[in-house]
Scaffold this motif. Structure first.
Motif, PDB file in Angstrom:
ATOM      1  N   VAL A 174       0.846  -1.209   0.000  1.00 17.95           N
ATOM      2  CA  VAL A 174       0.000   0.000   0.000  1.00 17.95           C
ATOM      3  C   VAL A 174       0.874   1.249   0.000  1.00 17.95           C
ATOM      4  O   VAL A 174       0.630   2.202  -0.739  1.00 17.95           O
ATOM      5  N   ARG A 175       1.905   1.180   0.821  1.00 17.91           N
ATOM      6  CA  ARG A 175       2.798   2.344   0.929  1.00 17.91           C
ATOM      7  C   ARG A 175       3.470   2.646  -0.427  1.00 17.91           C
ATOM      8  O   ARG A 175       3.477   3.776  -0.896  1.00 17.91           O
ATOM      9  N   TYR A 184       2.497   1.751  -3.362  1.00 15.44           N
ATOM     10  CA  TYR A 184       1.475   2.124  -4.350  1.00 15.44           C
ATOM     11  C   TYR A 184       1.104   3.612  -4.210  1.00 15.44           C
ATOM     12  O   TYR A 184       1.092   4.365  -5.191  1.00 15.44           O
ATOM     13  N   ASP A 185       0.843   4.025  -2.986  1.00 20.96           N
ATOM     14  CA  ASP A 185       0.482   5.428  -2.752  1.00 20.96           C
ATOM     15  C   ASP A 185       1.616   6.363  -3.158  1.00 20.96           C
ATOM     16  O   ASP A 185       1.388   7.442  -3.713  1.00 20.96           O
TER      17      ASP A 185
END
Lengths: 671, 213
Positions: B83-84, B86-87
């Motif tokens: 997630v990190r 990707y963001d």
């Protein structure tokens, strides 16, 4: 600076006369100048005497240092528009931003501004923070960036002379707004931003102001920092961590940063030397990082309002928001109340649905309002006037009759004065906000931009800290508070709402207070409640439990208020609880036979006349009896002739209908 | 594709009030199951935030997951690092400087290709956003008229003006009040005003579900 216009508890005092603050928005730069006159005539014909406009930076300084106030594009001739308003006898509210949103690309900021890296807010990973607006995603600016304020000051310097020439009494401008919905561009969760160098510096400044000495911070954090600038900015909650002060501080910093930004904007406005009051509009947050009450403590900010864009029949949002304003602000003002919709909302309200929302807000205590918008423009539709000034009859006549009634009956002079106040626990909102393993941006906006969103709940910790945490999914809401509201609604009791940041002077205006408390509470909040409970004739009720420690886990030392502060574990038993505790709920002058129908009483102090708002917030037709003692001369507004009723009057209400009765003091007798 | 200075005008409420219904018809809302795999355990929630009970065994047979959750149109499995990363990618200047439609494409593409994130779709080729559908329809410069009727009456329409491959204007037939209810007349007016070729898609609401280009 001497101001020629002031806010009053009813509206605005312009010169020596008090006016209601009812206005509507028109965007001069989004219509042909030859249509301005027709649009403004339409606004007047609906009964408005105040018009509101944003002033977009993006339009007036498209290239850095090159201004266009109509020299290049006639649509941008702000001064000509102001002269025209004055010619037509319209007062003007200006909202120069610098943030305006207004469905503009980059929310009204110039391209050249947001391209500057030192002006961009930063994510925990050091990237810019992107907002995916439908026509162009953009990096949001940092509220801590000194360069951002330098550029703002420069732009306002060019705008200032025009505004000064047109301030009342020389011109028609009577109010100015400081910035717009200052809350990180819908990125209001704690760990999304702002990790820029300037923001880190501001964070450290706040810590130094709070702790004064680094040793005190180390004691609270369990760290060994040598100075404040070493303190690491929290980027998420570490699962299992019991020491919460670093996270609480970061959450508080988000509030501090927003207020600091507003303070800087107010300073820039102050430098313009405009003899008019300043207001601000909070978007929708009645919780961290926003506080209407604290905003109004900022020097130079007269009133902080909140915007409202209800869906059809959305009574719960309106009731909570307007009563929160009533309980927290100097003037319950909605600077943007939806009239029409942005083009990508996927929703448009009918005139009847809009009218219901407006009247419902008045019933709940709204005193001042700006209808946003009165004329269609780029990226907005559904207004009473089209972009060329032609009328959209169903909406136009709805507004005209509403304005006629409001003005003729002087509704703005009537006050709703509940004696019950509900106090939300602001710290619980902070706690719920900080308990996130990763605050992620939403990558969606409105109906066209459907991005790859991940529900916030996915990032809740598995194990909550050893502290009582309210279980409502939204961190601006608390179960106990909602139950108290339901219980009071069920017995037709009126109340206002505020939060635990409000000062004792706010609390003192009420006789009975319901405040949420958990097993932890900051000592200064508890002390405030103890002081309130000690006042003669006042009753203080907390729940669901008494606090036993502060938020760092230290025992609360002075619990001597427990004797006077009553504990309500389950608000479902409110009536029984009040009987047992000998708390007398305020006697109602009017009773309603139907629990669904809502009743609000507003009274005019100088005449004693009353307005009763009767609300049917349901899809069924309702018939209700309204009971009172003695006789009342009642006139249903706007048309009815007053008739005398003894002890009761029956009312039949259509679904989603609001009826106003005027009750004149002259016909009253209390048998 | 979508110009940042897009002009939207003459969106008469009578027509525009049905926008969401039309969007839901052409892009029905999807149900997604989100699963986060952490050191401290697995957490799963639906789009609406409902917590879903899940055991680690489910993750062992990932290819069968859609069978385990028949209500889900899509299942996404994330790690925190995924997630990190990707963001971080999505907020880099070279990515966010693209047009919004390309940005949306990037979002969905990168979701599938970021280490630490897996996506399982029931219908892999499904369009995720309105621009994916418009891209199939819009081939060249001109005006594009989408006209939807219901019970033989005008239900919704929109007109897109495309210049140099970019949608620069969004409007409706209310632009021509005398022709507002007549697609043929509207088409004539468009040709007259903009001097561009006009493509139209005229269909009933019940058939609209099938319209993809």
């Amino acid at each position: 600076m001497k101001k020629n216009v002031i806010f009053t508890e009813n509206g605005l005092k312009i010169g020596k006369k008090e006016y209601p603050l009812y206005s509507g928005s028109v965007h001069y730069w989004r219509m042909e100048p030859e249509h301005w006159s027709r649009v403004l005539d339409g606004v007047k014909n609906m009964g408005f005497s105040i018009v509101e406009t944003y002033i977009p930076w993006r339009i007036h300084e498209p290239v850095r240092g090159e201004f266009d106030f109509g020299e290049k594009n006639p649509r941008n001739d702000l001064e000509k528009f102001l002269y025209l308003c004055e010619e037509k006898g319209l007062y003007v509210i200006v909202r120069p931003g610098p943030h305006i949103n207004a469905e503009m690309t980059l929310f009204g900021y110039p391209d050249w501004l947001l391209e500057r890296e030192e002006i961009q807010a930063k994510s925990p990973e050091g990237t810019p923070v992107v907002y995916p607006y439908v026509t162009k995603q953009f990096p949001v600016p940092s509220y801590a960036s000194p360069e951002f304020y330098e550029e703002t000051r420069h732009y306002f310097g060019a705008l200032g002379p025009i505004l000064r020439r047109h301030c009342y009494p020389d011109g028609g401008i009577v109010l100015i707004q400081a910035d717009n919905e200052t809350c990180n561009f819908f990125r209001d969760h704690p760990y999304v931003l702002d990790y820029s160098a300037a923001s880190a510096e501001l964070f450290h400044q706040m810590l130094e102001e709070k702790y004064e000495q680094i040793q005190r911070l180390n004691q609270a954090y369990g760290t060994s920092y040598e100075n404040f600038s070493q303190v690491v900015l929290p980027s998420c909650y570490q699962e299992g961590e019991e020491r919460l002060e670093p996270y609480f501080d970061w959450t508080e910093y988000k509030e501090y940063q927003i207020r600091d930004s507003l303070k800087r904007m107010l300073t820039i406005l102050e430098e313009l030397k405009l003899p008019i009051p300043v207001f601000h509009n909070c978007a929708y947050q009645e919780y961290t990082p926003i506080s209407v009450y604290l905003d109004e403590q900022l020097p130079g900010l007269d009133v902080a309002g909140m915007d409202a864009y209800p869906d059809p029949g959305d009574t719960s949002m309106l009731k909570e928001r307007i009563r929160y304003l009533s309980g927290s602000s100097r003037l319950p003002f909605v600077p943007e109340f939806g009239s029409g919709s942005w083009f990508d909302r996927g929703l448009l309200l009918s005139p009847g649905e809009e009218l219901f929302g407006y009247l419902y807000a008045f019933a709940n205590g709204m005193k001042a309002v700006n209808f946003y918008m009165l004329a269609d423009r780029n990226r907005w539709t559904g207004c009473p006037l089209r972009n060329d000034g032609s009328m959209r009859p169903a909406w136009f006549f709805m507004f005209r009759s509403l304005m006629n009634m409001l003005k003729k009956e002087e509704i703005y002079r009537f006050q709703r004065k509940p004696s019950i106040l509900i106090v939300k626990n602001y710290d619980m909102g902070r706690l719920k906000a900080l308990l996130s393993l990763r605050d992620r941006n939403t990558f969606s906006s409105n109906c066209f931009i459907k991005g790859t969103d991940i529900p916030e709940k996915l990032f809740h910790p598995e194990k909550m800290p050893d502290k009582m945490v309210d279980t409502h999914a939204h961190y601006g809401k608390e179960n106990w508070i909602l139950k108290v509201m339901d219980a009071l609604d069920a017995c037709h009791q009126e109340y206002d709402i505020t939060d635990s940041l409000a000062d004792l002077s706010v609390l003192k205006k009420y006789d009975l207070i319901f405040a949420s408390s958990y097993d932890w509470m900051q000592p200064e909040v508890w002390k405030k409640y103890v002081n309130f409970a000690a006042l003669p004739g006042k009753n203080m009720v907390v729940g669901p439990v008494y606090p036993i420690s502060d938020r760092a886990g230290n025992p609360l030392k002075n619990m001597d208020g427990e004797g006077r502060i009553r504990l309500l574990k389950d608000p479902g038993d409110l009536r029984k609880f009040c009987e047992k505790e000998k708390i007398v709920l305020p006697e109602r002058e009017y009773e309603c036979s139907d629990p669904v129908v809502e009743l609000a009483v507003h009274e005019r102090q100088d005449t004693g006349d009353q307005i009763l708002f009767l609300v049917n917030p349901s899809e069924q037709e309702r018939t209700a009896d309204i009971f009172f003692s003695g006789h009342r001369k009642i006139r249903a507004l706007p048309e009815e002739t007053g008739m005398l009723f003894e002890k009761q009057r029956c009312v039949r209400m259509q679904p989603w209908e609001i009826i106003l009765w005027k009750i004149e003091q002259e016909g009253k007798d209390y048998a | 594709m979508l110009d940042r200075n897009l002009i939207t005008e003459d969106l008469e409420p009578e027509i525009w009030v049905n926008l969401q219904k039309v969007l839901d018809r052409i892009l029905p809302p999807q149900k997604i199951l989100h699963i986060l795999v952490k050191e401290t355990g697995i957490r799963a929630v639906s789009d609406s935030g409902e917590e879903i009970s899940i055991t680690p065994d489910v993750l062992k047979k990932r290819e069968n997951m859609l069978e385990e959750f028949p209500w889900a149109d899509e299942i996404r499995v994330y790690s925190m690092d995924g997630v990190r990363a990707y963001d971080q990618e999505l907020q880099k200047p070279e990515i966010f400087r693209k047009d919004i439609d390309e940005y949306l494409e990037e979002m969905y593409e990168r979701l599938k290709h970021t280490e630490g994130i897996s996506v399982y779709e029931r219908i892999p080729a499904r369009e995720k956003h309105i621009f994916a559908i418009l891209k199939k329809w819009i081939r060249e410069d001109g005006c594009y008229l989408c006209w939807v009727t219901r019970e033989q009456k005008l239900f919704f329409n929109c007109i897109l003006q495309v210049v140099q491959g970019r949608i620069i204007r969004l409007t409706t037939s209310a632009r021509y009040p005398d022709s507002m209810y007549d697609p043929i007349m509207t088409e004539k007016e468009l040709k007259k005003e903009f001097g561009l070729p006009v493509s139209h898609a005229i269909m009933d609401y019940d058939d609209f579900f099938h319209w993809k280009t």
